[in-house]
Design a protein around this motif. Structure first.
Motif, short mmCIF file in Angstrom:
data_model
loop_
_atom_site.label_atom_id
_atom_site.label_comp_id
_atom_site.label_asym_id
_atom_site.label_seq_id
_atom_site.Cartn_x
_atom_site.Cartn_y
_atom_site.Cartn_z
N UNK A 1 0.82 -1.22 0.00
CA UNK A 1 0.00 0.00 0.00
C UNK A 1 0.85 1.27 0.00
N UNK A 2 2.17 1.09 0.09
CA UNK A 2 3.08 2.24 0.23
C UNK A 2 2.60 3.16 1.35
N UNK A 3 2.24 2.55 2.45
CA UNK A 3 1.67 3.27 3.59
C UNK A 3 2.73 3.62 4.62
N UNK A 4 4.01 3.43 4.27
CA UNK A 4 5.08 3.67 5.23
C UNK A 4 5.25 2.47 6.13
N UNK B 1 -5.01 6.71 -0.36
CA UNK B 1 -4.95 5.26 -0.49
C UNK B 1 -6.18 4.75 -1.21
N UNK C 1 -7.90 -1.70 -2.38
CA UNK C 1 -6.61 -2.38 -2.21
C UNK C 1 -6.34 -2.65 -0.74
N UNK C 2 -6.65 -1.67 0.10
CA UNK C 2 -6.50 -1.87 1.55
C UNK C 2 -7.33 -3.08 1.99
N UNK D 1 -5.66 -6.40 0.84
CA UNK D 1 -4.44 -6.68 1.62
C UNK D 1 -4.80 -7.13 3.04
N UNK E 1 0.40 2.62 10.55
CA UNK E 1 1.67 2.78 9.85
C UNK E 1 2.04 4.26 9.91
N UNK E 2 3.17 4.61 9.32
CA UNK E 2 3.60 6.02 9.30
C UNK E 2 2.53 6.93 8.71
N UNK E 3 1.79 6.43 7.70
CA UNK E 3 0.91 7.32 6.93
C UNK E 3 -0.58 7.11 7.15
N UNK E 4 -0.96 6.07 7.90
CA UNK E 4 -2.39 5.84 8.09
C UNK E 4 -2.65 4.94 9.30
#
Lengths: 118, 118
Positions: A62-65, B39, B43-44, B47, B74-77
């Protein structure tokens, strides 16, 4: 040092049952459980290391970090997990009616102390 | 009906980005995303359906009762997931600085409404 820090976590949170620090391959470095805790914390660690692997892959896709923390609630327990660097994680298992926010806060403040020792 | 309920969830939580209801094989029934959400919620969902499978197995192995909810940061969500019966789950993705407690509360109250329609 780890044992004391784990004990502080479990005893410092209402409803805390057990706690461990484990590497991502499922080997526990240290664990602590309250007397009479209904779950084996080492088994929890091994089971959840599989879950953590799936989450790391999902976060990448997801390139979510970087994945940082997770929580899982079942009928009989809540387990909070926080990653410690790339290779370790800290897990705290609580009763479902435990103080979830306090647990999350204490995990967040404990992680840098563990990271400094690893 | 699902679309409105999903929109209410996303718009009702500070930092809400997107939401979906999905069956456990990874097929989305309905989803809703705020414009510009970073996002793809479908896709979330796909996964995380893998992660949910791993958690269900872990809960069984541990005899911890039925898995009910999980959260991954995560870092972003931050993504909150709540199981709806045996075969569906509801997921809400938020910014990491979003109102986590409110999101969790709204998910908990929304699930019976979804369950009644499925």
């Amino acid at each position: 040092m780890f044992k004391d820090a784990l004990k502080d976590l479990v005893e410092g949170v209402d409803g805390g049952l057990a706690c461990l620090i484990m590497d991502s391959s499922g080997i526990a470095l240290e664990s602590y459980a309250k007397e009479g805790a209904p779950f084996d914390i080492d088994t929890i660690g091994v089971e959840f290391s599989v879950v953590i692997g799936a989450i790391k892959r999902a976060a990448e896709m997801l390139e979510a970090g970087t994945a940082r923390e997770m929580a899982v609630g079942t009928e009989k327990m809540v387990t909070l997990i926080r990653l410690v660097g790339d290779s370790y994680f800290l897990a705290l298992t609580m009763r479902p009616d435990g103080n979830f926010g306090k647990g999350r806060f204490m995990m967040r403040t404990a992680v840098p102390k563990f990271a400094a020792e690893l």
